[in-house]
Design an enzyme around this catalytic site. Structure first.
Site, PDB file in Angstrom:
ATOM      1  N   HIS A 124      31.077  -5.611  14.083  1.00 27.28           N
ATOM      2  CA  HIS A 124      30.382  -5.671  15.247  1.00 27.28           C
ATOM      3  C   HIS A 124      28.886  -6.368  15.130  1.00 27.28           C
ATOM      4  CE1 HIS A 124      33.554  -2.845  17.514  1.00 27.28           C
ATOM      5  NE2 HIS A 124      34.001  -3.541  16.674  1.00 27.28           N
TER       6      HIS A 124
ATOM      7  N   GLU B  97      26.080  -4.863  16.045  1.00 21.57           N
ATOM      8  CA  GLU B  97      25.389  -3.899  15.642  1.00 21.57           C
ATOM      9  C   GLU B  97      25.434  -3.553  14.056  1.00 21.57           C
ATOM     10  OE1 GLU B  97      26.331  -3.146  19.765  1.00 21.57           O
ATOM     11  OE2 GLU B  97      27.456  -3.524  18.154  1.00 21.57           O
TER      12      GLU B  97
ATOM     13  N   CYS C 107      29.401   0.741  20.917  1.00 20.48           N
ATOM     14  CA  CYS C 107      30.888   1.452  20.815  1.00 20.48           C
ATOM     15  C   CYS C 107      30.769   2.821  19.997  1.00 20.48           C
ATOM     16  CB  CYS C 107      31.972   0.720  20.246  1.00 20.48           C
ATOM     17  SG  CYS C 107      31.872   0.330  18.379  1.00 20.48           S
TER      18      CYS C 107
ATOM     19  N   CYS D 153      29.824   1.983  16.547  1.00 18.72           N
ATOM     20  CA  CYS D 153      28.240   1.461  16.040  1.00 18.72           C
ATOM     21  C   CYS D 153      27.367   2.439  16.496  1.00 18.72           C
ATOM     22  CB  CYS D 153      28.113   0.231  17.002  1.00 18.72           C
ATOM     23  SG  CYS D 153      29.164  -1.251  16.522  1.00 18.72           S
TER      24      CYS D 153
END
Length: 151
Positions: A52, A54, A82, A85
């Site tokens: 992801h 992040e 999420c 993250c």
């Protein structure tokens, strides 16, 4: 570096990621007022479900500062992080996370794998990082619209 300047960089890298066939998420990290990392989601490119925006930015930032801990760092991410993250941002000890779009916006755009109240994770720990919603929200929502227009 202001949160708005940081978010503009996250939006820009997100657009670049979309142009490479990746999903519409971008992240930028500053420490002591200086940009140290900017990354987009690369799940499809890397075939890595943890890639992801992040997490990618945290990995890049950690290499720059030569530490997994980023005390005092400010993060701007185009969408509410999420749970994975958010946990990573907590463990990295960042100070503040600004986000544009919300988890509900991501769900409307077709991303609904896990819906968990993001604010609960920092509260379960020592209350760090502080989460700040709605920074440049409209610009971040446009990223979902652009990405969906390409699908």
């Amino acid at each position: 570096m202001t949160p708005e300047e940081l978010m503009a960089l996250a939006i820009d890298i997100c657009r670049q990621g979309i142009g490479k066939g990746q999903t519409p998420f971008g992240c930028a990290i500053a420490l002591n007022g200086e940009l140290i990392a900017v990354a987009h989601n690369t799940v499809w490119e890397s075939i890595d479900i943890t890639a992801h925006a992040e997490v990618n930015a945290l990995r890049e930032a950690g290499k720059i500062v030569r530490s997994p801990y980023l005390e005092g760092a400010i993060v701007a991410t185009t969408c509410e992080p999420c749970p994975m993250c958010t946990a990573a941002l907590c463990w990295a000890r960042v100070e503040k996370v600004y986000f544009g779009a919300t988890t509900a916006d991501a769900t409307l755009a077709g991303f609904s794998e896990l819906n968990f109240p993001t604010y609960q994770l920092p509260e379960a720990g020592e209350g760090s990082p502080t989460l700040v919603p709605n920074l440049m929200r409209n610009e971040c929502l446009e990223l979902f619209a652009h990405w969906n227009g390409l699908q």
